[in-house]
Design an enzyme around this catalytic site. Sequence first.
Site, short mmCIF file in Angstrom:
data_model
loop_
_atom_site.label_atom_id
_atom_site.label_comp_id
_atom_site.label_asym_id
_atom_site.label_seq_id
_atom_site.Cartn_x
_atom_site.Cartn_y
_atom_site.Cartn_z
N THR A 56 0.90 -1.18 0.06
CA THR A 56 0.04 -0.06 0.08
C THR A 56 1.07 1.16 -0.06
O THR A 56 1.82 1.37 0.99
CB THR A 56 -0.90 -0.05 1.38
N HIS A 110 -8.14 4.35 -1.15
CA HIS A 110 -8.30 3.82 0.39
C HIS A 110 -9.70 4.12 0.94
O HIS A 110 -9.78 4.28 2.07
CB HIS A 110 -7.29 4.58 0.76
N ASP A 149 -10.79 -0.50 -6.14
CA ASP A 149 -11.76 -0.57 -5.15
C ASP A 149 -12.21 0.80 -4.57
O ASP A 149 -11.79 1.88 -5.45
CB ASP A 149 -11.05 -1.43 -4.08
N GLY A 205 -13.98 -3.41 0.80
CA GLY A 205 -13.48 -3.09 2.27
C GLY A 205 -14.74 -3.04 3.27
O GLY A 205 -15.10 -4.26 3.89
N ARG A 206 -15.45 -2.03 3.34
CA ARG A 206 -16.74 -2.09 4.39
C ARG A 206 -17.54 -3.14 4.28
O ARG A 206 -18.05 -3.54 5.28
CB ARG A 206 -17.11 -0.55 4.12
C1 LIG Z 1 -11.62 0.36 8.77
C2 LIG Z 1 -10.71 0.11 7.51
C3 LIG Z 1 -9.45 0.02 7.69
C4 LIG Z 1 -8.62 -0.21 6.49
N1 LIG Z 1 -7.22 -0.57 6.72
C5 LIG Z 1 -6.29 -0.50 5.79
C6 LIG Z 1 -5.20 -0.88 5.89
O1 LIG Z 1 -4.75 -1.25 7.05
N2 LIG Z 1 -4.12 -0.95 4.67
C7 LIG Z 1 -4.62 -0.74 3.69
O2 LIG Z 1 -4.05 -0.67 2.59
N3 LIG Z 1 -6.03 -0.30 3.46
C8 LIG Z 1 -6.68 -0.13 4.34
N4 LIG Z 1 -8.15 0.15 4.20
C9 LIG Z 1 -8.67 0.49 2.89
C10 LIG Z 1 -9.32 -0.67 2.25
O3 LIG Z 1 -8.06 -1.66 1.97
C11 LIG Z 1 -9.86 -0.48 0.89
O4 LIG Z 1 -9.00 0.15 0.04
C12 LIG Z 1 -11.09 0.23 1.11
O5 LIG Z 1 -11.61 -0.21 2.37
C13 LIG Z 1 -12.16 0.21 -0.34
O6 LIG Z 1 -13.18 0.95 0.05
P1 LIG Z 1 -14.50 0.52 0.30
O7 LIG Z 1 -14.44 0.45 1.87
O8 LIG Z 1 -15.48 1.56 -0.07
O9 LIG Z 1 -14.74 -1.06 -0.42
C14 LIG Z 1 -8.91 0.27 5.23
C15 LIG Z 1 -10.32 0.43 5.25
C16 LIG Z 1 -11.15 0.67 6.21
C17 LIG Z 1 -12.63 0.63 5.84
#
Ligand SMILES: Cc1cc2nc3c(=O)[nH]c(=O)nc-3n(C[C@H](O)[C@H](O)[C@H](O)COP(=O)(O)O)c2cc1C
Length: 408
Positions: free
Chosen positions: A158, A280, A311, A334-335
């Site tokens: 990332t 993200h 994403d 993610g969510r």
């Molecule tokens: C609660 C939370 C924690 C996250 N932590 C990380 C992380 O530690 N590393 C990372 O690369 N992305 C992290 N992300 C981003 C997700 O990998 C992803 O890019 C994102 O959730 C996609 O969007 P969406 O939630 O609308 O599907 C996080 C997202 C959320 C919601």
Amino acid sequence: MNLSRCYTIADLQRSAKRTLPKMIFDFIEGGAEEEATLRRNRSVFSEITFQPQYLRDVSNRSVSTTIVGTRVGSPLIVAPTGLHRIIHPDGELAVARGAAEAGALMIAGGFSSYTLEEIAGASSGPLWLQIAPWRDRDVVMGLVERAHRAGVLALCLTVDTPVVGLRERDLRSGVKLPLEPTPTQVFDALRHPRWLARWLGARDLEFANFRSLRRAGGERGAGSMAHVTHDLIDPSKTWEEVRWLRNVWRGSLVIKGLLRTDDARRAVDEGADGIVVSNHGGRQLDGAPPTLEMLPSIVDSVGDSVEVFLDSGVRRGTDVVKAIALGARACLVGRPFLYGLAAAGQAGVTHSLSIISNEVDRVLALVGVSRLDQLDRSLLRVPSEWGITSSPVSTDTPVPEHAEEGFD
Ligand SMILES: Cc1cc2nc3c(=O)[nH]c(=O)nc-3n(C[C@H](O)[C@H](O)[C@H](O)COP(=O)(O)O)c2cc1C
């Protein structure tokens, strides 16, 4: 939780909101600053519509695909997110099992609350590990070696977090590690007995992969949020880190968080096998563009040299089909699976992924194709200001009667 009454990701989201204390729900749900990017992440999908084709035989459909050489049953990838045990005591173990049951690949977050080894041991599903260009190469190297031993197929680096985005909901709620609940937070937790009952039986919440460093580091060790933000993250890192990683890791390498064609091409030049077009989930740079809009030019700029994933905002089968028709190989979510985890643990994770996969299957039929590799831009109507050619479905070239498949 009666999952059979959760028909959509929005239903699971409502359930998660009811189950979790506000502070935890907001930690999942929130975006950076004014959350403009977070909102656009959803609205952008409705800017594209379909040009469906009919009277094709769509009776025998499949949503399976290959992702960087691995055959999977779903075009959904579980995005790396940290600290799943803050949501449910089974945390990442439930996510690993739930994802495998749904046929989806999982990317374990480096900041997981179970160790990589525990996650890898929880299911036989395909697993990647997310890391970042952390300050100390020994820390990265330690995880690289553990990933190799645990059978991790790919590292997902990332790159969009040189500093942590300003998440104002978290500032207001005061969520942090170690959890030192304020009276307001205790009251919040008491109003959510289902979460509280789960939480009381759980062991300490920590960044499990960094446990040994915490012991060495004392109070402000690597397991604490303070360490993560102040000691691990290093804004001075450059593409040199990708080059180094490419040399020390023999498995596949995927770069997550790119939004520009020149960065995408650079990732290819440095030997990446895949890139994730991501903002993200709107949690980093407020004002970053919605990923769907950036996808076509990035896909065109890298050609077939790497697989491109997307994403940020994917909630529906239609979203996935639009992204794949624009050139994505698969979508990370993610969510959505976090809502499922909050609603019903492992079963909720499987349910959330199945909702979207089943929608994908239906949308394939409705746009007139049987497989994901038959999706292309001709099935979409894209706003002209996006500057891509979306050739209309030909109406004056009849499909020959003898053609086995009329999708070319
Ligand atoms: C609660 C939370 C924690 C996250 N932590 C990380 C992380 O530690 N590393 C990372 O690369 N992305 C992290 N992300 C981003 C997700 O990998 C992803 O890019 C994102 O959730 C996609 O969007 P969406 O939630 O609308 O599907 C996080 C997202 C959320 C919601």
